[in-house]
Design a protein around this motif. Sequence first.
Motif, PDB file in Angstrom:
ATOM      1  N   UNK A 293     -68.472 -48.319   5.518  1.00 37.72           N
ATOM      2  CA  UNK A 293     -69.527 -46.797   6.105  1.00 37.72           C
ATOM      3  C   UNK A 293     -68.056 -45.854   4.520  1.00 37.72           C
ATOM      4  N   UNK A 294     -67.192 -45.772   4.337  1.00 37.61           N
ATOM      5  CA  UNK A 294     -66.678 -45.853   3.581  1.00 37.61           C
ATOM      6  C   UNK A 294     -66.282 -46.250   2.350  1.00 37.61           C
ATOM      7  N   UNK A 295     -66.245 -47.287   2.745  1.00 38.37           N
ATOM      8  CA  UNK A 295     -66.635 -48.281   1.005  1.00 38.37           C
ATOM      9  C   UNK A 295     -68.324 -47.582   0.171  1.00 38.37           C
ATOM     10  N   UNK A 296     -68.849 -47.678   0.828  1.00 38.95           N
ATOM     11  CA  UNK A 296     -70.042 -47.486   0.231  1.00 38.95           C
ATOM     12  C   UNK A 296     -70.028 -45.804   0.251  1.00 38.95           C
ATOM     13  N   UNK A 297     -70.247 -44.878   1.105  1.00 39.41           N
ATOM     14  CA  UNK A 297     -69.933 -43.453   0.419  1.00 39.41           C
ATOM     15  C   UNK A 297     -68.821 -44.069  -1.254  1.00 39.41           C
ATOM     16  N   UNK A 298     -67.688 -44.039  -1.237  1.00 33.84           N
ATOM     17  CA  UNK A 298     -67.276 -43.967  -2.149  1.00 33.84           C
ATOM     18  C   UNK A 298     -67.423 -44.905  -3.620  1.00 33.84           C
ATOM     19  N   UNK A 299     -68.477 -45.935  -3.289  1.00 35.17           N
ATOM     20  CA  UNK A 299     -68.702 -46.500  -4.800  1.00 35.17           C
ATOM     21  C   UNK A 299     -69.742 -45.269  -5.313  1.00 35.17           C
ATOM     22  N   UNK A 300     -70.598 -44.849  -4.064  1.00 30.67           N
ATOM     23  CA  UNK A 300     -71.397 -44.442  -4.569  1.00 30.67           C
ATOM     24  C   UNK A 300     -71.215 -43.087  -5.463  1.00 30.67           C
ATOM     25  N   UNK A 301     -70.793 -42.256  -4.905  1.00 28.33           N
ATOM     26  CA  UNK A 301     -69.363 -41.112  -5.627  1.00 28.33           C
ATOM     27  C   UNK A 301     -68.860 -41.659  -6.676  1.00 28.33           C
ATOM     28  N   UNK A 302     -68.578 -43.111  -7.051  1.00 27.58           N
ATOM     29  CA  UNK A 302     -68.443 -43.753  -8.015  1.00 27.58           C
ATOM     30  C   UNK A 302     -69.763 -43.687  -9.152  1.00 27.58           C
ATOM     31  N   UNK A 303     -70.621 -43.382  -8.716  1.00 25.84           N
ATOM     32  CA  UNK A 303     -71.824 -44.085  -9.402  1.00 25.84           C
ATOM     33  C   UNK A 303     -72.623 -45.683  -9.898  1.00 25.84           C
ATOM     34  N   UNK A 304     -71.780 -46.152  -8.559  1.00 20.74           N
ATOM     35  CA  UNK A 304     -72.718 -47.640  -8.186  1.00 20.74           C
ATOM     36  C   UNK A 304     -73.808 -47.730  -8.470  1.00 20.74           C
ATOM     37  N   UNK A 305     -74.521 -48.201  -8.528  1.00 17.10           N
ATOM     38  CA  UNK A 305     -75.753 -47.744  -7.726  1.00 17.10           C
ATOM     39  C   UNK A 305     -76.312 -49.715  -7.220  1.00 17.10           C
ATOM     40  N   UNK A 306     -75.380 -50.391  -7.039  1.00 21.23           N
ATOM     41  CA  UNK A 306     -75.677 -51.708  -6.528  1.00 21.23           C
ATOM     42  C   UNK A 306     -76.382 -51.667  -5.355  1.00 21.23           C
ATOM     43  N   UNK A 307     -77.756 -52.666  -5.193  1.00 25.36           N
ATOM     44  CA  UNK A 307     -78.750 -52.159  -4.063  1.00 25.36           C
ATOM     45  C   UNK A 307     -76.988 -52.965  -2.772  1.00 25.36           C
ATOM     46  N   UNK A 308     -77.269 -52.525  -1.159  1.00 28.22           N
ATOM     47  CA  UNK A 308     -76.255 -53.338  -0.412  1.00 28.22           C
ATOM     48  C   UNK A 308     -77.536 -52.559   1.224  1.00 28.22           C
ATOM     49  N   UNK A 309     -77.341 -53.987   1.287  1.00 24.98           N
ATOM     50  CA  UNK A 309     -77.706 -54.314   3.105  1.00 24.98           C
ATOM     51  C   UNK A 309     -76.678 -54.583   4.264  1.00 24.98           C
ATOM     52  N   UNK A 310     -76.313 -53.360   4.594  1.00 26.57           N
ATOM     53  CA  UNK A 310     -75.366 -53.182   5.620  1.00 26.57           C
ATOM     54  C   UNK A 310     -75.627 -54.579   7.085  1.00 26.57           C
ATOM     55  N   UNK A 311     -74.358 -55.415   6.797  1.00 27.69           N
ATOM     56  CA  UNK A 311     -75.027 -56.215   7.371  1.00 27.69           C
ATOM     57  C   UNK A 311     -73.959 -55.291   9.349  1.00 27.69           C
ATOM     58  N   UNK A 312     -74.097 -55.718  10.403  1.00 27.56           N
ATOM     59  CA  UNK A 312     -73.422 -55.223  11.319  1.00 27.56           C
ATOM     60  C   UNK A 312     -73.920 -54.981  12.964  1.00 27.56           C
ATOM     61  N   UNK A 313     -72.583 -54.597  13.411  1.00 27.53           N
ATOM     62  CA  UNK A 313     -73.343 -54.713  14.843  1.00 27.53           C
ATOM     63  C   UNK A 313     -73.396 -54.178  15.934  1.00 27.53           C
ATOM     64  N   UNK A 314     -73.833 -52.933  15.018  1.00 27.79           N
ATOM     65  CA  UNK A 314     -73.678 -51.351  14.980  1.00 27.79           C
ATOM     66  C   UNK A 314     -75.052 -51.019  15.043  1.00 27.79           C
ATOM     67  N   UNK A 315     -76.497 -51.246  16.062  1.00 25.21           N
ATOM     68  CA  UNK A 315     -77.319 -50.816  16.233  1.00 25.21           C
ATOM     69  C   UNK A 315     -78.306 -50.471  16.307  1.00 25.21           C
ATOM     70  N   UNK A 316     -77.195 -49.089  16.575  1.00 26.70           N
ATOM     71  CA  UNK A 316     -77.778 -47.268  17.303  1.00 26.70           C
ATOM     72  C   UNK A 316     -79.039 -46.658  16.800  1.00 26.70           C
TER      73      UNK A 316
END
Length: 223
Positions: free
Chosen positions: A60-83
């Motif tokens: 989640x932090x990786x994603x936030x930092x990338x978005x803050x840097x202006x990177x708009x590449x589509x992201x699909x999160x794959x995770x066991x956290x499903x709530x």
Amino acid sequence: MRILLIEDDVNLCKLLQFQLEKEHHQVDLCHDGRDGLDLFLEDAHDLILLDRMLPTMNGLLVLKKARQAGISTPVIMITALGELYDRIEGLDGGADDYIVKPFEFEELTARIRSLGRRTGKWEADNSLHFCDISYDCASRMLYGPGDSLRLSGREGCLLETFIRNPNTLFRRSALLFRVWGTETEVEESNLDTYIHYLRKRLSYVGSRLHLKTIRGIGYQLEE
């Protein structure tokens, strides 16, 4: 398309890489959050598959930092956290989609296709068009107002990158990633050589397109 898979489960990575490459995608692997962020920031991929629970930096932090840097590449999160809260947090954090482990590979590919339709970025058609040229990805034939010719594999990959992202400035490092991949050691001068080749090919077919050098940064294809 070129996909970056950031996931610390090595066995899952190898399985997904095998399956995605059977679907004719190019897949780069990373098992660490900080290293994944560095690759993410290169802006050299068409899609990111991102786990949430990673060593050194959570997804989640990786994603936030990338978005803050202006990177708009589509992201699909794959995770066991499903709530519900986890899914909302991931989507609000900048993910375009969210898939919970365990999942069937067919569901993942369906979500990838859905993202492609939504963004309009990944054409199923092999024929690409920009300004006064067209390029057939399958045959690697370039057509212009004056003539046509067949490109080499690397010339074709380079041109396809520019046409699919018209008027976009690409950093040199991003082009090296896209054309040569992450596993290959290549001199930066090789990129300059192929840019030179591509300019000659565009001139040969009579195109008015200009492959512009942004000194110290990279290249941009423009009218």
